[in-house]
Design a protein around this motif. Structure first.
Motif, short mmCIF file in Angstrom:
data_model
loop_
_atom_site.label_atom_id
_atom_site.label_comp_id
_atom_site.label_asym_id
_atom_site.label_seq_id
_atom_site.Cartn_x
_atom_site.Cartn_y
_atom_site.Cartn_z
N UNK A 225 0.68 -1.15 0.21
CA UNK A 225 0.25 -0.37 0.26
C UNK A 225 0.84 1.11 0.26
N UNK A 226 1.89 0.82 0.13
CA UNK A 226 3.12 2.52 -0.13
C UNK A 226 4.26 2.07 -1.38
N UNK A 227 4.34 0.97 -1.53
CA UNK A 227 5.47 1.06 -2.55
C UNK A 227 6.66 1.33 -2.23
N UNK A 228 7.06 2.10 -3.44
CA UNK A 228 9.08 2.54 -3.52
C UNK A 228 8.36 4.09 -3.82
N UNK A 229 8.91 5.26 -2.33
CA UNK A 229 8.75 6.88 -2.26
C UNK A 229 9.85 7.32 -3.79
N UNK A 230 10.43 6.01 -3.95
CA UNK A 230 11.64 7.77 -5.39
C UNK A 230 11.76 6.06 -6.34
N UNK A 231 11.17 6.08 -7.76
CA UNK A 231 12.04 5.02 -8.55
C UNK A 231 11.38 3.89 -8.03
N UNK A 232 13.15 2.93 -8.20
CA UNK A 232 12.56 1.65 -7.58
C UNK A 232 13.45 1.02 -7.02
N UNK A 233 13.63 1.66 -6.19
CA UNK A 233 14.70 1.98 -4.79
C UNK A 233 14.30 2.17 -3.44
N UNK A 234 14.08 3.40 -3.74
CA UNK A 234 13.62 3.31 -1.66
C UNK A 234 12.94 3.40 -1.56
N UNK A 236 10.46 3.18 2.52
CA UNK A 236 10.45 4.02 3.33
C UNK A 236 11.33 3.33 4.72
N UNK A 237 11.46 1.71 4.57
CA UNK A 237 12.21 1.68 6.23
C UNK A 237 12.74 1.85 5.07
N UNK A 238 14.12 2.61 3.98
CA UNK A 238 15.11 3.08 3.95
C UNK A 238 15.56 4.25 4.08
N UNK A 239 14.37 5.59 4.56
CA UNK A 239 13.66 6.77 4.47
C UNK A 239 14.28 6.75 6.23
N UNK A 240 13.13 5.53 6.52
CA UNK A 240 13.31 6.28 8.53
C UNK A 240 14.82 5.63 8.80
N UNK A 241 15.76 4.84 8.27
CA UNK A 241 17.13 4.58 8.85
C UNK A 241 18.13 5.63 8.22
N UNK A 242 18.73 6.05 6.76
CA UNK A 242 18.73 7.40 7.13
C UNK A 242 19.58 7.72 8.43
N UNK A 243 18.61 8.00 9.00
CA UNK A 243 18.69 9.19 10.24
C UNK A 243 20.07 8.43 11.34
N UNK A 244 19.44 7.26 11.52
CA UNK A 244 19.86 6.84 12.44
C UNK A 244 20.89 6.84 12.27
#
Length: 263
Positions: A225-234, A236-244
């Motif tokens: 229900x979310x899919x990729x945020x950008x292109x075919x790679x980014x 939500x899990x990645x986005x939330x992990x970068x700040x960590x």
């Protein structure tokens, strides 16, 4: 490779069904408690075994409440807004690691106030045990046949029973078990065996988990229900992990600089 069909219900007592997923959470908390209690018995430990038991309890509450609220905020906001009571329907599933992490950080703050310890005395002591829970949780995901990976042609790919497309996919739950669980536990356990600057162990956890999760996301199918945020790679899990990663690196730099300024 054939997916091992495992009944998600471990056993039933009358109308009560006990699921493997719940047992994996219990196993994770128990493992963290045993390891923490063992460390508490070592000379120079900042906590008693009784305090470790209290800390694990508060952490468990933080995982459950934070994990559910985080899932609603990060992955199910539309459903939450349309049905406010959905957030308490735990039997429908849905937990977020990043939300659970915020819940645990809040539990650390409460325990710090209760015991008079510094925040990072609490956090640095307990975070080496966190990957135990991450590992058992990913095994629970695998048993449930959920959070599967992207399509693949590798020889160990599996067809998961809940996949409507019935494609051969990466068993990404096992990848996360290996890296977020086993490898991260070994890294933190070895690093924390010697005295380290305040916040350094916590910072290493942030870096280690963030890198492991981002790597796993390249093999894990994003939420439908979310899919990729950008292109075919980014995802939500990645986005939330970068700040960590950045916060973790900042904590390690701050800890070592503070130690250097106050040897």
């Amino acid at each position: 490779m054939t997916f091992p069909q495992i009944d998600p219900v471990a056993f039933s007592i009358g109308p009560l069904s006990v699921h493997w997923y719940g047992l994996t959470y219990l196993l994770g908390f128990t493992g963290a408690w045993l390891l923490g209690s063992w460390r508490a018995g070592k000379p120079g430990s900042p906590f008693t075994r009784e305090q470790v038991g209290d800390l694990i309890f508060y952490g468990a509450v933080g995982v459950i409440i934070g994990g559910r609220l985080g899932y609603g905020l990060f992955y199910g906001l539309d459903q939450w807004l349309s049905d406010p009571l959905w957030i308490v329907k735990l039997q429908q599933g849905g937990m977020s690691f990043h939300g659970g992490m915020l819940g645990v950080l809040t539990a650390f703050w409460y325990f710090k106030r209760k015991t008079g310890k510094s925040y990072f005395t609490v956090a640095d002591f307990i975070v080496p045990m966190v990957p135990v829970g991450l590992a058992t949780g990913r095994i629970g995901n695998f048993i449930n046949g959920e959070l599967w990976g992207r399509p693949t042609d590798v020889s160990w790919g599996m067809v998961f029973p809940g996949d409507p497309l019935q494609l051969v996919r990466h068993p990404s739950q096992l990848y996360q078990f290996a890296f977020e669980g086993v490898a991260l536990f070994a890294l933190l356990w070895i690093y924390s065996r010697k005295p380290r600057p305040a916040a350094a162990v916590t910072g290493l956890f942030g870096i280690g988990y963030g890198c492991a999760r981002i790597g796993a996301e390249f093999f894990r199918e994003p939420d439908a229900h979310i899919g990729y945020l950008v292109g075919n790679w980014l995802t939500m899990g990645m986005l939330l992990s970068v700040p960590m990663i950045f916060v973790g690196a900042g904590l390690m730099v701050w800890g070592y600089r503070k130690q250097g300024a106050n040897p």
